[in-house]
Design a protein around this motif. Structure first.
Motif, short mmCIF file in Angstrom:
data_model
loop_
_atom_site.label_atom_id
_atom_site.label_comp_id
_atom_site.label_asym_id
_atom_site.label_seq_id
_atom_site.Cartn_x
_atom_site.Cartn_y
_atom_site.Cartn_z
N ALA A 53 -30.34 -50.85 -43.55
CA ALA A 53 -31.50 -49.99 -43.83
C ALA A 53 -31.50 -48.76 -42.93
N GLU A 54 -31.13 -48.93 -41.67
CA GLU A 54 -31.05 -47.77 -40.76
C GLU A 54 -29.99 -46.80 -41.22
N ARG A 55 -28.84 -47.31 -41.63
CA ARG A 55 -27.77 -46.42 -42.12
C ARG A 55 -28.21 -45.72 -43.41
N VAL A 56 -28.91 -46.42 -44.28
CA VAL A 56 -29.43 -45.81 -45.51
C VAL A 56 -30.39 -44.67 -45.15
N ARG A 57 -31.26 -44.89 -44.17
CA ARG A 57 -32.19 -43.83 -43.74
C ARG A 57 -31.42 -42.59 -43.25
N ARG A 58 -30.36 -42.82 -42.49
CA ARG A 58 -29.55 -41.71 -42.01
C ARG A 58 -28.88 -40.96 -43.15
N ILE A 59 -28.34 -41.71 -44.10
CA ILE A 59 -27.69 -41.08 -45.26
C ILE A 59 -28.71 -40.31 -46.08
N GLU A 60 -29.88 -40.88 -46.29
CA GLU A 60 -30.94 -40.19 -47.04
C GLU A 60 -31.32 -38.87 -46.36
N ARG A 61 -31.46 -38.89 -45.04
CA ARG A 61 -31.78 -37.65 -44.30
C ARG A 61 -30.66 -36.63 -44.45
N LEU A 62 -29.43 -37.10 -44.42
CA LEU A 62 -28.28 -36.22 -44.61
C LEU A 62 -28.31 -35.59 -46.00
N LEU A 63 -28.58 -36.39 -47.01
CA LEU A 63 -28.63 -35.90 -48.39
C LEU A 63 -29.77 -34.91 -48.61
N ARG A 64 -30.88 -35.07 -47.89
CA ARG A 64 -32.00 -34.14 -48.00
C ARG A 64 -31.78 -32.87 -47.18
N GLY A 65 -30.70 -32.82 -46.41
CA GLY A 65 -30.41 -31.64 -45.60
C GLY A 65 -31.20 -31.57 -44.31
N GLU A 66 -31.76 -32.68 -43.87
CA GLU A 66 -32.57 -32.70 -42.66
C GLU A 66 -31.72 -32.82 -41.39
N CYS A 67 -30.45 -33.14 -41.54
CA CYS A 67 -29.55 -33.26 -40.40
C CYS A 67 -28.13 -33.07 -40.92
N GLN A 68 -27.20 -33.03 -40.01
CA GLN A 68 -25.80 -32.94 -40.40
C GLN A 68 -24.95 -33.66 -39.36
N PRO A 69 -23.76 -34.10 -39.76
CA PRO A 69 -22.89 -34.79 -38.80
C PRO A 69 -22.55 -33.87 -37.64
N ALA A 70 -22.35 -34.48 -36.47
CA ALA A 70 -21.98 -33.71 -35.27
C ALA A 70 -20.57 -33.15 -35.40
N GLY A 71 -19.78 -33.75 -36.25
CA GLY A 71 -18.41 -33.30 -36.47
C GLY A 71 -17.74 -34.17 -37.51
N ASN A 73 -15.65 -36.52 -37.26
CA ASN A 73 -15.53 -37.94 -36.92
C ASN A 73 -16.87 -38.65 -36.76
N ASP A 74 -17.97 -37.98 -36.97
CA ASP A 74 -19.29 -38.58 -36.82
C ASP A 74 -19.68 -39.34 -38.09
N VAL A 75 -19.07 -40.49 -38.28
CA VAL A 75 -19.35 -41.29 -39.48
C VAL A 75 -20.64 -42.08 -39.36
N ASN A 76 -21.21 -42.14 -38.14
CA ASN A 76 -22.48 -42.84 -37.94
C ASN A 76 -23.68 -41.93 -38.09
N TYR A 77 -23.45 -40.65 -38.23
CA TYR A 77 -24.53 -39.66 -38.40
C TYR A 77 -25.59 -39.81 -37.32
N GLU A 78 -25.13 -39.79 -36.08
CA GLU A 78 -26.02 -39.98 -34.92
C GLU A 78 -27.19 -39.00 -34.93
N GLN A 79 -26.95 -37.76 -35.33
CA GLN A 79 -28.03 -36.75 -35.33
C GLN A 79 -29.05 -37.02 -36.42
N CYS A 80 -28.77 -37.95 -37.29
CA CYS A 80 -29.70 -38.26 -38.37
C CYS A 80 -30.56 -39.48 -38.05
N SER A 81 -30.42 -40.02 -36.85
CA SER A 81 -31.12 -41.27 -36.54
C SER A 81 -32.61 -41.10 -36.27
#
Length: 84
Positions: A53-71, A73-81
């Motif tokens: 569920a936490e990973r889904v929240r991060r992916i949803e934020r990424l899809l809405r453009g609210e955050c972006q990967p740090a680079g 290799n950032d497959v965990n989307y830390e900036q989206c947490s």
């Protein structure tokens, strides 16, 4: 060729956690499966629903453009947490 016969694929989505066919999944359920790709066991919908569920929240934020990967290799989307 199907995914079962193609060695390129190392992860085959399994909709059995939702008791329905793959094409019947909702958008949220589909994203829950996508979330598992980087760690199918650790992010399992049925065995680790909170982590998934936490990973889904991060992916949803990424899809809405609210955050972006740090680079790349950032497959965990830390900036989206965190919440905005």
């Amino acid at each position: 060729p199907s995914m079962q016969h193609n060695s390129f694929y190392c992860f085959k989505p399994d909709s059995s956690d939702f008791n329905k066919e793959f094409f019947e999944l909702t958008r949220e359920e589909y994203i829950a499966l996508v979330a598992m790709i980087i760690g199918p066991n650790a992010l399992s919908v049925s065995h680790h629903p909170e982590k998934n569920a936490e990973r889904v929240r991060r992916i949803e934020r990424l899809l809405r453009g609210e955050c972006q990967p740090a680079g790349l290799n950032d497959v965990n989307y830390e900036q989206c947490s965190a919440s905005p």
